[in-house]
Motif scaffolding. Sequence first.
Motif, PDB file in Angstrom:
ATOM      1  N   ASP A   1      22.180 100.979 -70.550  1.00 46.47           N
ATOM      2  CA  ASP A   1      22.318 101.976 -71.617  1.00 46.47           C
ATOM      3  C   ASP A   1      22.383 103.377 -71.005  1.00 46.47           C
ATOM      4  N   ASP A   2      23.112 104.266 -71.670  1.00 44.15           N
ATOM      5  CA  ASP A   2      23.269 105.634 -71.152  1.00 44.15           C
ATOM      6  C   ASP A   2      21.934 106.344 -70.951  1.00 44.15           C
ATOM      7  N   ALA A   3      21.000 106.132 -71.857  1.00 49.46           N
ATOM      8  CA  ALA A   3      19.687 106.783 -71.713  1.00 49.46           C
ATOM      9  C   ALA A   3      18.981 106.287 -70.452  1.00 49.46           C
ATOM     10  N   ILE A   4      19.106 105.003 -70.174  1.00 51.55           N
ATOM     11  CA  ILE A   4      18.481 104.439 -68.974  1.00 51.55           C
ATOM     12  C   ILE A   4      19.194 104.954 -67.733  1.00 51.55           C
ATOM     13  N   ARG A   5      20.527 104.988 -67.770  1.00 50.86           N
ATOM     14  CA  ARG A   5      21.263 105.509 -66.612  1.00 50.86           C
ATOM     15  C   ARG A   5      20.880 106.964 -66.353  1.00 50.86           C
ATOM     16  N   GLY A   6      20.770 107.749 -67.404  1.00 56.17           N
ATOM     17  CA  GLY A   6      20.367 109.146 -67.235  1.00 56.17           C
ATOM     18  C   GLY A   6      18.974 109.263 -66.637  1.00 56.17           C
ATOM     19  N   GLU A   7      18.060 108.446 -67.128  1.00 56.24           N
ATOM     20  CA  GLU A   7      16.697 108.461 -66.586  1.00 56.24           C
ATOM     21  C   GLU A   7      16.698 108.067 -65.109  1.00 56.24           C
ATOM     22  N   LEU A   8      17.473 107.042 -64.766  1.00 56.62           N
ATOM     23  CA  LEU A   8      17.538 106.605 -63.366  1.00 56.62           C
ATOM     24  C   LEU A   8      18.106 107.688 -62.468  1.00 56.62           C
ATOM     25  N   ILE A   9      19.115 108.380 -62.940  1.00 54.82           N
ATOM     26  CA  ILE A   9      19.677 109.482 -62.155  1.00 54.82           C
ATOM     27  C   ILE A   9      18.600 110.523 -61.886  1.00 54.82           C
ATOM     28  N   GLY A  10      17.814 110.849 -62.917  1.00 55.49           N
ATOM     29  CA  GLY A  10      16.723 111.809 -62.740  1.00 55.49           C
ATOM     30  C   GLY A  10      15.678 111.334 -61.753  1.00 55.49           C
ATOM     31  N   VAL A  11      15.300 110.060 -61.846  1.00 51.13           N
ATOM     32  CA  VAL A  11      14.304 109.486 -60.937  1.00 51.13           C
ATOM     33  C   VAL A  11      14.814 109.514 -59.500  1.00 51.13           C
ATOM     34  N   ILE A  12      16.048 109.062 -59.315  1.00 54.66           N
ATOM     35  CA  ILE A  12      16.614 109.022 -57.963  1.00 54.66           C
ATOM     36  C   ILE A  12      16.742 110.432 -57.391  1.00 54.66           C
TER      37      ILE A  12
ATOM     38  N   GLN B   1      24.236  97.094 -45.656  1.00 49.82           N
ATOM     39  CA  GLN B   1      23.080  96.335 -46.144  1.00 49.82           C
ATOM     40  C   GLN B   1      22.921  96.694 -47.614  1.00 49.82           C
ATOM     41  N   TRP B   2      23.005  95.703 -48.482  1.00 53.62           N
ATOM     42  CA  TRP B   2      22.931  95.935 -49.921  1.00 53.62           C
ATOM     43  C   TRP B   2      21.537  95.645 -50.421  1.00 53.62           C
ATOM     44  N   LEU B   3      21.029  96.532 -51.257  1.00 58.74           N
ATOM     45  CA  LEU B   3      19.784  96.306 -51.977  1.00 58.74           C
ATOM     46  C   LEU B   3      20.116  96.311 -53.460  1.00 58.74           C
ATOM     47  N   GLY B   4      19.315  95.634 -54.253  1.00 58.87           N
ATOM     48  CA  GLY B   4      19.556  95.604 -55.686  1.00 58.87           C
ATOM     49  C   GLY B   4      18.333  96.024 -56.472  1.00 58.87           C
ATOM     50  N   ALA B   5      18.580  96.543 -57.666  1.00 61.63           N
ATOM     51  CA  ALA B   5      17.508  96.907 -58.593  1.00 61.63           C
ATOM     52  C   ALA B   5      18.060  96.776 -60.007  1.00 61.63           C
ATOM     53  N   HIS B   6      17.160  96.460 -60.946  1.00 67.69           N
ATOM     54  CA  HIS B   6      17.587  96.234 -62.327  1.00 67.69           C
ATOM     55  C   HIS B   6      16.912  97.152 -63.338  1.00 67.69           C
ATOM     56  N   ASP B   7      15.882  97.863 -62.897  1.00 64.23           N
ATOM     57  CA  ASP B   7      15.183  98.756 -63.822  1.00 64.23           C
ATOM     58  C   ASP B   7      14.518  99.887 -63.036  1.00 64.23           C
ATOM     59  N   ARG B   8      13.882 100.782 -63.777  1.00 64.24           N
ATOM     60  CA  ARG B   8      13.261 101.974 -63.188  1.00 64.24           C
ATOM     61  C   ARG B   8      12.250 101.618 -62.093  1.00 64.24           C
ATOM     62  N   ASP B   9      11.375 100.663 -62.388  1.00 68.14           N
ATOM     63  CA  ASP B   9      10.338 100.297 -61.416  1.00 68.14           C
ATOM     64  C   ASP B   9      10.942  99.746 -60.123  1.00 68.14           C
ATOM     65  N   GLU B  10      11.985  98.918 -60.251  1.00 69.00           N
ATOM     66  CA  GLU B  10      12.629  98.377 -59.052  1.00 69.00           C
ATOM     67  C   GLU B  10      13.347  99.469 -58.265  1.00 69.00           C
ATOM     68  N   VAL B  11      13.961 100.400 -58.960  1.00 67.23           N
ATOM     69  CA  VAL B  11      14.621 101.516 -58.268  1.00 67.23           C
ATOM     70  C   VAL B  11      13.588 102.304 -57.466  1.00 67.23           C
ATOM     71  N   ILE B  12      12.482 102.632 -58.093  1.00 62.22           N
ATOM     72  CA  ILE B  12      11.424 103.381 -57.395  1.00 62.22           C
ATOM     73  C   ILE B  12      10.906 102.589 -56.203  1.00 62.22           C
ATOM     74  N   ALA B  13      10.672 101.296 -56.395  1.00 63.90           N
ATOM     75  CA  ALA B  13      10.169 100.456 -55.303  1.00 63.90           C
ATOM     76  C   ALA B  13      11.161 100.437 -54.129  1.00 63.90           C
ATOM     77  N   GLN B  14      12.443 100.312 -54.416  1.00 65.10           N
ATOM     78  CA  GLN B  14      13.450 100.293 -53.344  1.00 65.10           C
ATOM     79  C   GLN B  14      13.513 101.639 -52.631  1.00 65.10           C
ATOM     80  N   LEU B  15      13.499 102.721 -53.396  1.00 68.17           N
ATOM     81  CA  LEU B  15      13.540 104.055 -52.776  1.00 68.17           C
ATOM     82  C   LEU B  15      12.322 104.297 -51.892  1.00 68.17           C
ATOM     83  N   ASP B  16      11.160 103.844 -52.348  1.00 68.98           N
ATOM     84  CA  ASP B  16       9.931 104.033 -51.575  1.00 68.98           C
ATOM     85  C   ASP B  16       9.887 103.141 -50.336  1.00 68.98           C
ATOM     86  N   ALA B  17      10.453 101.932 -50.447  1.00 65.31           N
ATOM     87  CA  ALA B  17      10.371 100.963 -49.355  1.00 65.31           C
ATOM     88  C   ALA B  17      11.441 101.156 -48.290  1.00 65.31           C
ATOM     89  N   GLU B  18      12.585 101.741 -48.677  1.00 63.45           N
ATOM     90  CA  GLU B  18      13.718 101.824 -47.744  1.00 63.45           C
ATOM     91  C   GLU B  18      14.203 103.257 -47.578  1.00 63.45           C
TER      92      GLU B  18
END
Length: 111
Positions: free
Chosen positions: A58-69, A28-45
């Motif tokens: 961008d590398d800064a965004i990827r790094g931030e997402l890794i930290g959030v996840i 089952q694939w889920l998608g996200a395009h930014d920090r808020d969507e990543v958080i929403a998917q992690l919280d919902a599933e």
Amino acid sequence: MKPVVLLVGRLPDVMRNVIHELEDLPIQWLGAHDRDEVIAQLDAEPNIQSVVIGAGLDDAIRGELIGVIASRRPDLCIHVKDRASGPAGMAPFARRVVESEMLHWKRLDVA
């Protein structure tokens, strides 16, 4: 129940194409395009088993997402795609990740 994988990428069309190309996999694939969507998917599933991050961000965004996840779900493997293979390399990369992890998930009785 199918394992759930979160795909994170900058371009919605690429993400839709990737999911379409990988329909043959028992995922089952889920998608996200930014920090808020990543958080929403992690919280919902809670059944997300893995995260694949594309190279279009961008590398800064990827790094931030890794930290959030990692802070929200330290149990998840986070896979970051290379840039050299371009957008066309996202589906093959995600396929390799999922196929290698499926063996692990079966041992955990997730798949």
